[in-house]
Design a protein around this motif. Sequence first.
Motif, mmCIF file in Angstrom:
data_model
loop_
_atom_site.group_PDB
_atom_site.id
_atom_site.type_symbol
_atom_site.label_atom_id
_atom_site.label_comp_id
_atom_site.label_asym_id
_atom_site.label_seq_id
_atom_site.Cartn_x
_atom_site.Cartn_y
_atom_site.Cartn_z
ATOM 1 N N THR A 991 0.832 -1.203 0.000
ATOM 2 C CA THR A 991 0.000 0.000 0.000
ATOM 3 C C THR A 991 0.864 1.250 0.000
ATOM 4 O O THR A 991 0.640 2.186 -0.789
ATOM 5 N N VAL A 992 1.887 1.284 0.866
ATOM 6 C CA VAL A 992 2.787 2.436 0.910
ATOM 7 C C VAL A 992 3.553 2.562 -0.409
ATOM 8 O O VAL A 992 3.716 3.662 -0.960
ATOM 9 N N ARG A 993 4.017 1.429 -0.938
ATOM 10 C CA ARG A 993 4.759 1.451 -2.207
ATOM 11 C C ARG A 993 3.894 2.024 -3.326
ATOM 12 O O ARG A 993 4.342 2.889 -4.098
ATOM 13 N N LEU A 994 2.659 1.560 -3.420
ATOM 14 C CA LEU A 994 1.772 2.053 -4.471
ATOM 15 C C LEU A 994 1.457 3.539 -4.296
ATOM 16 O O LEU A 994 1.399 4.289 -5.277
ATOM 17 N N CYS A 995 1.268 3.962 -3.048
ATOM 18 C CA CYS A 995 0.988 5.382 -2.802
ATOM 19 C C CYS A 995 2.131 6.261 -3.306
ATOM 20 O O CYS A 995 1.903 7.353 -3.841
ATOM 21 N N VAL A 996 3.360 5.787 -3.167
ATOM 22 C CA VAL A 996 4.521 6.556 -3.610
ATOM 23 C C VAL A 996 4.704 6.415 -5.122
ATOM 24 O O VAL A 996 4.842 7.407 -5.846
ATOM 25 N N ASP A 997 4.683 5.194 -5.616
ATOM 26 C CA ASP A 997 4.974 4.960 -7.036
ATOM 27 C C ASP A 997 3.939 5.608 -7.951
ATOM 28 O O ASP A 997 4.288 6.166 -9.005
ATOM 29 N N VAL A 998 2.677 5.520 -7.580
ATOM 30 C CA VAL A 998 1.634 6.091 -8.431
ATOM 31 C C VAL A 998 1.822 7.590 -8.585
ATOM 32 O O VAL A 998 1.543 8.158 -9.647
ATOM 33 N N PHE A 999 2.325 8.234 -7.539
ATOM 34 C CA PHE A 999 2.517 9.684 -7.598
ATOM 35 C C PHE A 999 3.852 10.057 -8.239
ATOM 36 O O PHE A 999 3.924 10.989 -9.047
ATOM 37 N N ARG A 1000 4.913 9.343 -7.874
ATOM 38 C CA ARG A 1000 6.239 9.687 -8.390
ATOM 39 C C ARG A 1000 6.473 9.155 -9.803
ATOM 40 O O ARG A 1000 7.312 9.669 -10.540
ATOM 41 N N LYS A 1001 5.734 8.119 -10.211
ATOM 42 C CA LYS A 1001 5.814 7.577 -11.570
ATOM 43 C C LYS A 1001 4.398 7.563 -12.155
ATOM 44 O O LYS A 1001 3.806 6.505 -12.388
ATOM 45 N N PRO A 1002 3.848 8.750 -12.390
ATOM 46 C CA PRO A 1002 2.413 8.852 -12.680
ATOM 47 C C PRO A 1002 2.031 8.351 -14.065
ATOM 48 O O PRO A 1002 2.812 8.409 -15.017
ATOM 49 N N VAL A 1003 0.794 7.876 -14.148
ATOM 50 C CA VAL A 1003 0.202 7.587 -15.450
ATOM 51 C C VAL A 1003 -0.030 8.922 -16.146
ATOM 52 O O VAL A 1003 -0.015 9.992 -15.521
ATOM 53 N N LYS A 1004 -0.269 8.885 -17.447
ATOM 54 C CA LYS A 1004 -0.317 10.119 -18.220
ATOM 55 C C LYS A 1004 -1.345 11.144 -17.719
ATOM 56 O O LYS A 1004 -1.030 12.338 -17.614
ATOM 57 N N PRO A 1005 -2.568 10.730 -17.397
ATOM 58 C CA PRO A 1005 -3.514 11.755 -16.907
ATOM 59 C C PRO A 1005 -3.016 12.469 -15.645
ATOM 60 O O PRO A 1005 -3.219 13.672 -15.492
#
Length: 1191
Positions: A991-1005
């Motif tokens: 959960t913590v990993r996803l919270c960081v990765d989704v923001f720091r390596k964002p999808v295009k939108p």
Amino acid sequence: MAGVLDSFLHGAQRGLVMRPIFGEILTIWFKDYEQSTHDAIVDTVQRLDREIKEKHSEDSAFVAAFAPSLWGKWYDRDIPISTKVLDGGYNFQNTGGDALIYIKSPDHATATELSEFVRGRLGPVTDKIDHLPVGKRRDGRVLGGRYVDHISNPNDPISLSEDILLPGPGVERGATFGFTQQFVFDWPDISTQSGSTLDAVIGRRPDGEIISQQVFQGANSHIRRAHTLDHNLDQRKLLRQALPYGDSKGHASREAGLMFVAFCNEQQRFEDILQNMIGDRNERPADRLLDLVQGTGGSYWYIPSATELGVSGVRNGDDTYEDPHWRVRSPNNYMFYNSQDYMHTMSEKKYIDKEDTPSVRVLSLLSRTFNHWRDGWMTTEHFPRLPHLKEVLAKENRTVPEPILERKGLANMVTLADLLSSPDSPIAKKTGLTRIAAKELIVGAIPDFTLGRGKEVVPYLTDDETMAAYMKASLNEWAAMGHVVPNMQTVVDNGVAGMVHKLDALAREASEKKEADKASFYISARDSFVGIQGYLRNWSKIASNASEKVADKADKENMQDVAKRMERLADHPPSSFQDAVQLIFTLHCCLHLVGELTAVGRIDQVLWPFLERYPIPDELAQEIIDCLWIKIGENAFVNRAFIYDYRTYGTTSINGVGGNFPQGGGINQWVQQITVGGYKATDDEVPESGANKVTLLCLKAARRIPVNAPSLSLRLHKDMPDVYIQEAAKSLLAGGAHPVLYNDDRLCEGLYNAGATVTKKWSRDYSADGCYEPMFTGASEFVFGNVTPMLALEQALNQGATYGSAGPVYLRGLKQTWRSSPVFEIKSFEKLQEIFLEQLRWGIISAYSFILNNYGNLEDICPSPLLSAVLDGCVESGRDLTSGGTKFHIVAPLCVGIANTIDSLYAIKKLCFEPESARVTLPELLRCLICDWGHSMIEPFQDSTLGPANAAEKAVRYQELREVALGLPKWGSGAKDEDLGELGTWLIDNTVRLCVDVFRKPVKPLQDALDRIEKKYGPNFEFTLTPGIGTFEGYVGDGLGCGASADGRRNGMPIASDLSPTPAAQDLPAAPAHRDIYESMKSYAIKSVETGISNAAPVDMNIPEMFPVAKLQQFVKDFAESKVGGNMLTLTCADLETYQKASEDPEKYNLIRVRMGGWTEFYSTMFPDYQETQQRRQYFEVDVPKTAEVV
């Protein structure tokens, strides 16, 4: 000042405060008023005093009273009284009398003996003596043995001196006024009333429990009509000592009536109360009790002091008594259950540490505060809506400026300098915002604005702008979020006038450079601080006016000193410790008054230099901090029946969008956090402790001052001196859930890694934001979005749909994310985990999308110029915090329902996939959950045409499965189950990993949204990412949208608070488990919790009242030394039995407080669902016997 209190008590006649049980009341008429008559009556009462000393010293006493005009004649004094109401009422009779002697005794025989002693001696000088034997039943009940009486009496030493005894330097100190009235009971009418009707007439139930006095329910009950407020909105009480007399027609169960006797230090108070009881029409009294009783005789009296009469005075602690009704207290001796017991114990110096009791000044102020709280059981005043800015300016022939920022600055100015602080403002007076007490060292008033109830502000948008803001994102002028930490140091260093001059100069400079937006920001901030100057000067006037009204020399001098201080602070920086405390509180008040509900910050770091530079005695420093504690906490709502909802569609926008959020848990969430301790804000390689003397003063205040705010946070770290840890443990046992415990060594590391611009210095300078999230002190804005793994698990099981609303309307439920594999295709637990993580990722992307695409929405609708001026970065950049002006921009994905999700995954693994424990297929389990464990057998998952027997058979099967699920080990509870621990670590890590990765390596939108923000605010703009944990106080509301979960929880029921272990099931009897606290904390000893959840990972624990203080101190020390897991901990001290009794009699347990997120709530104010959840939270202690480890 303690000596002053003793002199008050010693000056009063000893019989005045003695508890009446039996006695006789002698009403005396003299033949004449000559000196010989005076000598005879005075000699008689002095001889009676000696008679009692010699024969009945401990159990008998008397009160001698006189007609005020007669005593005045004898002593050449003017003792004016008013008798207008008493003379004109149908329900009361003024039959006069020259003197009255109220004999109190343990039995009728003694009373008769003493009465005969008096009558025998006074016969030669009297025309008539009426004597009335009176007495209570053994159980102390009245009105046919139905009701306990006198339980709300102000009979502690402080209340006696404040409300009952006359002040003054002369022999009259300790005197008082009295009122008597003989009432006859109308038993034919009384006997026809039902019990509930009689309860409503009185306003209490037979055992003393108060009945909520709602306007539509009990406005005319006796306790409501006998409740009046003075010009300062204080309820000044009576000392009531009524006793029954006789019997009705020979019936032992029915008294003939009641002899009402009462005392107070203002005779007009009797008249005001009688008038309120009568109402507008004498022939139809408002007080419903007057329909059942009739006054037949009585009068007003002057009760001379013991010194005037030459008789025995009160002995503090011996003659003052505490009514048995309130004599309940925690056996740990730190925790008080109710304010009456607190006042007796502290004022009589019976506290566990006699030398550590609050001062008389502080107890006096607390007594007033407790009275204000009790007012909430009787009546309430709703805060009025404030006028539009154009209406206010029109009165001064001023026009509304065009820039919205400048309008907001003017709205702040008129709010602070006029509407909500002027001595002449009807709104300020009506709402208690100009209330002052002569003993206050710190003055000002917090409005009754809370996150749960809402707030009122001065509107300034046009009709077209209002509609545009609504259409944009449901926003309006109420949308300011606050909820961050202002830089108090900035104001303390510059002073208010210094801020005005600085901002004015910047406004002129920006105007000269044609930077219109910057100029508007500086103008709005300047005008806001001009409003604070007006606020200070208004309070100078309020204090000056108060000084003219008080008689006590010390109080008069104190008010004069306060008036000078407030005037001085309007123009100069603080120059003493008390100055600095006052200025901090003033800014705090002003922020709240304009709708910016914010925390206070690290006041020990701000105040300690003043204590070093301007040393004062430790006792005075503690008294000043205690007074600050009272001012911050004096507003409280104790009666949820009177809660008024001020919220609008746009109030307190969290992420640039209006709307609703769970309010019921935030009734007393004032957003008033104080943070102390922790490391100093340095970049040194080796951190240095910042704990100091002010830290200790705050910890002691939190232990000894039983308010719900401020909520104190203590930052702990390795090698912290034991004195702070020991005091923290004692404070926790005092039951206020203070302080919240933070681990600096872990949180500072997490914050340091949260963004490229975060230095070690900034990572060490954090404060709780008003809840518990750490903010960089005075430099942060804050946005957050909820991440709900529980819903991700529902979506993983149910093809992207949540099933809480499954049924005939939405079929399998609400479709929210991608349509993943149907449940019958999930053949392994690992496959379920894979789908779950992808569903969770979608949820996190959605949360960030919502945050980023609404970022900046408030800047042209509801800017925050006053708050921005005390946040680093805004003044430097010339931008409001709503325009990205602060130094740091914190984004926090807050994970909700972690413990329930871990337990549910574990249950699924055990029940569906492990051969040795499997009981059900995954598809059947999904149907079971959709049908709420058999409690809602709904179509299309149960065919109703098969009949109720078929449904009942399946329901039994589902309910049996639930019993198995409930019996499984629960995460965070100290269960020594390796699979459960590993699963918990897996979930939190990912959960913590996803919270960081989704923001720091964002999808295009998301990247597109970030690019738009960077383009608007510049390339140096950076979001600081701090993953965190919900639920705050929302564990009931957050559970509403979650279907039944595999851990045994039912559909819509509360979830675990924050990162805490799950409570027992809400629909089952409260029988919380008792766990080993050290074993439990092992669940949190993982890196992703300790430093990965850098917005704090709060674990909320119940501890028993008899948790040994030494062992609690050791546990707190172990947490500080990082010997146990976690980075944040809250401990609420109260036993299950205490909670259950508090639910039954909230007034008797009005000081019971519990942790709600980052703040503390009065248990009696909580709605039943919240109370029930608190009763079901697990208990944690040391050396738990195995027999206690049951669910």
